[in-house]
Design an enzyme around this catalytic site. Structure first.
Site, PDB file in Angstrom:
ATOM      1  N   GLU A 124       0.832  -1.202   0.000  1.00 25.44           N
ATOM      2  CA  GLU A 124       0.000   0.000   0.000  1.00 25.44           C
ATOM      3  C   GLU A 124       0.867   1.252   0.000  1.00 25.44           C
ATOM      4  OE1 GLU A 124      -2.723   0.121   3.348  1.00 25.44           O
ATOM      5  OE2 GLU A 124      -3.937   1.648   2.354  1.00 25.44           O
ATOM      6  N   ASN A 133     -12.433  -1.155  -0.655  1.00 23.09           N
ATOM      7  CA  ASN A 133     -11.710  -1.683   0.504  1.00 23.09           C
ATOM      8  C   ASN A 133     -12.403  -1.254   1.793  1.00 23.09           C
ATOM      9  OD1 ASN A 133      -9.130  -2.671   1.970  1.00 23.09           O
ATOM     10  ND2 ASN A 133      -9.403  -0.593   2.745  1.00 23.09           N
ATOM     11  N   GLU A 134     -12.673  -2.206   2.642  1.00 28.35           N
ATOM     12  CA  GLU A 134     -13.260  -1.918   3.961  1.00 28.35           C
ATOM     13  C   GLU A 134     -14.389  -0.887   3.824  1.00 28.35           C
ATOM     14  OE1 GLU A 134     -10.127  -1.256   6.895  1.00 28.35           O
ATOM     15  OE2 GLU A 134      -9.507  -3.350   6.727  1.00 28.35           O
ATOM     16  N   GLU A 179      -5.981  -9.056   3.785  1.00 30.89           N
ATOM     17  CA  GLU A 179      -5.116  -8.365   4.760  1.00 30.89           C
ATOM     18  C   GLU A 179      -5.044  -9.234   5.997  1.00 30.89           C
ATOM     19  OE1 GLU A 179      -5.867  -4.199   5.604  1.00 30.89           O
ATOM     20  OE2 GLU A 179      -6.456  -3.838   3.516  1.00 30.89           O
TER      21      GLU A 179
HETATM   22  O1  AHR Z   1      -2.897  -2.307   6.360  1.00 31.47           O
HETATM   23  C1  AHR Z   1      -3.167  -1.070   6.942  1.00 31.47           C
HETATM   24  C2  AHR Z   1      -4.641  -0.684   6.868  1.00 31.47           C
HETATM   25  O2  AHR Z   1      -5.388  -1.604   7.624  1.00 31.47           O
HETATM   26  C3  AHR Z   1      -5.273  -0.749   5.504  1.00 31.47           C
HETATM   27  O3  AHR Z   1      -5.096   0.425   4.782  1.00 31.47           O
HETATM   28  C4  AHR Z   1      -6.715  -0.966   5.811  1.00 31.47           C
HETATM   29  O4  AHR Z   1      -7.397  -1.640   4.789  1.00 31.47           O
HETATM   30  C5  AHR Z   1      -6.708  -1.709   7.119  1.00 31.47           C
HETATM   31  O5  AHR Z   1      -7.596  -1.206   8.021  1.00 31.47           O
END
Ligand code: AHR
Length: 515
Positions: free
Chosen positions: A51, A198-199, A323
């Protein structure tokens, strides 16, 4: 039979590290059912996540072609070589939460003209956008990994997502395909995996479960790959640590997947509502706590699988744990802007081994996993500092487990003594077994007890050799000053009383090929 063997304390003594210790050695027995084949272990469970966060990309992967640090067209040569050795199957990019504020147009065209943006979720840092679509996808080709691109559903439109996809993959005379060619890439890239957000329950837009499912269905309708690409569109799923009801979220997504083919899930070995462990210098309470947190992946996966099974009993929708990893307090030496930089010790290799063993046991549903994160962020496999690089214990664990890529797993049950610390208790030995692509039978064994060695025996095979990862302290690690403190050592089993037997030191992981 196994029950009777449970907790057999003996007065055996074992020798390791050159010293003979006269202490009673607990015994464990591993039984492997080679007649029962599980679903193949997808090589993608050994995937990574990179990231735009801290030094995960800049300094960690990308230094630019004019850097004094040895590089291949801007990519760190040492990192490229280390990742090639691991046979990295897939990398997820550009986030994470970053993907939900990312405008793909910022990262194309001449680098000198790209805009500089504040990284919203890590506001004291900026992104110069030197590393964009071309840099990521060319990097995938350089190291031979598949691309998993995460789209933005939180702050951009479905049309933006559609245009980005077209820019990357169109092979016609559209304006976007021509723009890509002008920017240096003649033929389209192959995108194997595309994430729809994402999330979405959190940094992706704070959505409620049904709304998130609707948004997923809507956006996924506008990602239009050529049929020959075999694209997998991934719906953004739940996280146990997101504050909401992860079971309700999973259920809502499964009921309305739209045009997505897979569902994601996030879980970190991280305490909630109490302080995180330090990466180094921790005591046994934190050792046991982090390993216990890692082991919680198993009941989580069982619950998620049960929910998915209701809509999809034939398990056609794969689960991507895109993740996972241990999340500690930031390293005290990290500089401003180095968000989520943490050191990585033998304990992290344990976390990875226990997690992979769990994924092997769930190989029918879990088809991808991406450690967070690949370089310099959270549970990294590689750490860099200027021109220096170290391979962490987690890197070595990934290397040890390479024979399990695409292997066929067998149920392995372990009659094991317990490791107990305070209120926490867990089996001292965890194991996994599988037939590798090379036809060999591989066995991995983990002794989580930081104080006691264990003798592990099994009825299969008459010879076994491989590698062992261990160290003198719970936080044994590699540093830039001493980068080779911990690395795998040769290891083998011997036949004793008709059984193949392994003397596993305290806090160790072994992977052997059994003949
Ligand atoms: O990996 C760090 C962060 O953790 C990511 O950006 C997010 O998707 C998660 O909450």
């Amino acid at each position: 039979m196994l029950g009777k063997l449970f907790l057999v304390a003996t007065t055996l003594s074992i020798a390791w590290s050159g010293a003979v210790a006269q202490t009673p050695v607990p015994e464990a027995v591993v039984a492997v059912e080679t007649a029962r084949r599980g679903a193949p272990i997808s090589r993608n469970i050994y995937g990574h996540f990179a990231e735009h966060l801290g030094r995960g990309i800049y300094g960690g992967i990308w230094v630019g072609p004019d850097s004094r640090i040895a590089n291949i067209k801007g990519y760190r040569r040492d990192v490229v070589e280390a990742l090639r050795q691991l046979e990295v199957p897939v990398i997820r990019w550009p986030g994470g939460c970053f993907s939900e504020v990312y405008d793909w147009r910022d990262g194309i065209g001449p680098r000198a003209k790209r805009p500089v943006r504040t990284r919203m979720h890590w506001p004291d840092t900026i992104d110069r956008n030197d590393f964009g679509t071309h840099e990521f996808l060319d990097f995938m080709e350089l190291i031979g990994a598949d691309a998993y691109v995460s789209g933005n559903v939180g702050s951009m439109s479905p049309r933006d997502m559609q245009l980005w996809f077209e820019y990357m993959t169109a092979d016609n005379d559209s304006t976007l395909a021509q723009e890509r060619r002008k920017n240096g890439r003649a033929k389209p890239w192959t995108i194997k995996y595309f994430g729809i957000g994402n999330e979405t329950w959190g940094c992706g837009g704070n959505m409620r479960p049904d709304y998130a499912a609707d948004v997923n269905a809507r956006y996924s309708a506008f990602v239009d790959p050529p049929a020959s690409m075999g694209l997998v569109k991934v719906a953004s799923g739940a996280s146990v640590q997101g504050g909401g009801d992860y079971e309700a979220f999973t259920e809502a997504m499964m009921k309305h997947l739209g045009q997505t083919d897979a569902l994601s899930f996030h879980y970190y070995a991280m305490p909630m509502g109490r302080p995180k462990s330090a990466g180094l210098g921790f005591g046994e309470a934190e050792w046991a706590d982090v390993l216990d947190l890692a082991r919680q992946m198993e009941p989580m996966l069982s619950r998620i699988t049960a929910i998915m099974d209701k809509q999809d009993p034939q398990k056609k929708v794969p689960l991507y744990v895109d993740e996972w990893g241990a999340w500690y307090q930031p390293d005290p030496a990290s500089k401003p802007g180095e968000h989520h930089y943490q050191q990585n010790s033998l304990r992290d290799a344990m976390v990875a081994a226990l997690t992979f063993n769990i994924f092997h046991r769930h190989s029918d549903r879990v088809k991808m996993a991406n450690i967070a994160q690949m370089v310099n962020v959270l549970q990294a496999v590689i750490l860099t500092e200027d021109e220096k690089m170290v391979l962490t214990p987690t890197y070595h664990l990934f290397d040890l487990y390479r024979p399990f890529m695409d292997a066929v797993p067998f149920p392995a049950s372990v009659a094991s003594p317990e490791y107990i610390h305070g209120e926490l208790h867990m089996p001292m030995v965890d194991a996994t077994a599988a037939r590798g692509k090379d036809g060999k039978l591989y066995l991995a064994m983990v002794n989580v007890d930081p104080n006691r060695a264990v003798r592990v025996s099994t009825l299969m095979g008459s010879r076994a050799s491989g590698k062992l990862l261990t160290g003198p302290a719970m936080d044994t690690h590699n540093s830039f000053a001493a980068p080779d403190t911990i690395r795998p050592m040769p290891f083998s089993g011997v036949v004793k009383d008709g059984r193949l037997t392994f003397d596993l030191p305290a806090k160790s992981i072994a992977v052997v090929a059994v003949e």
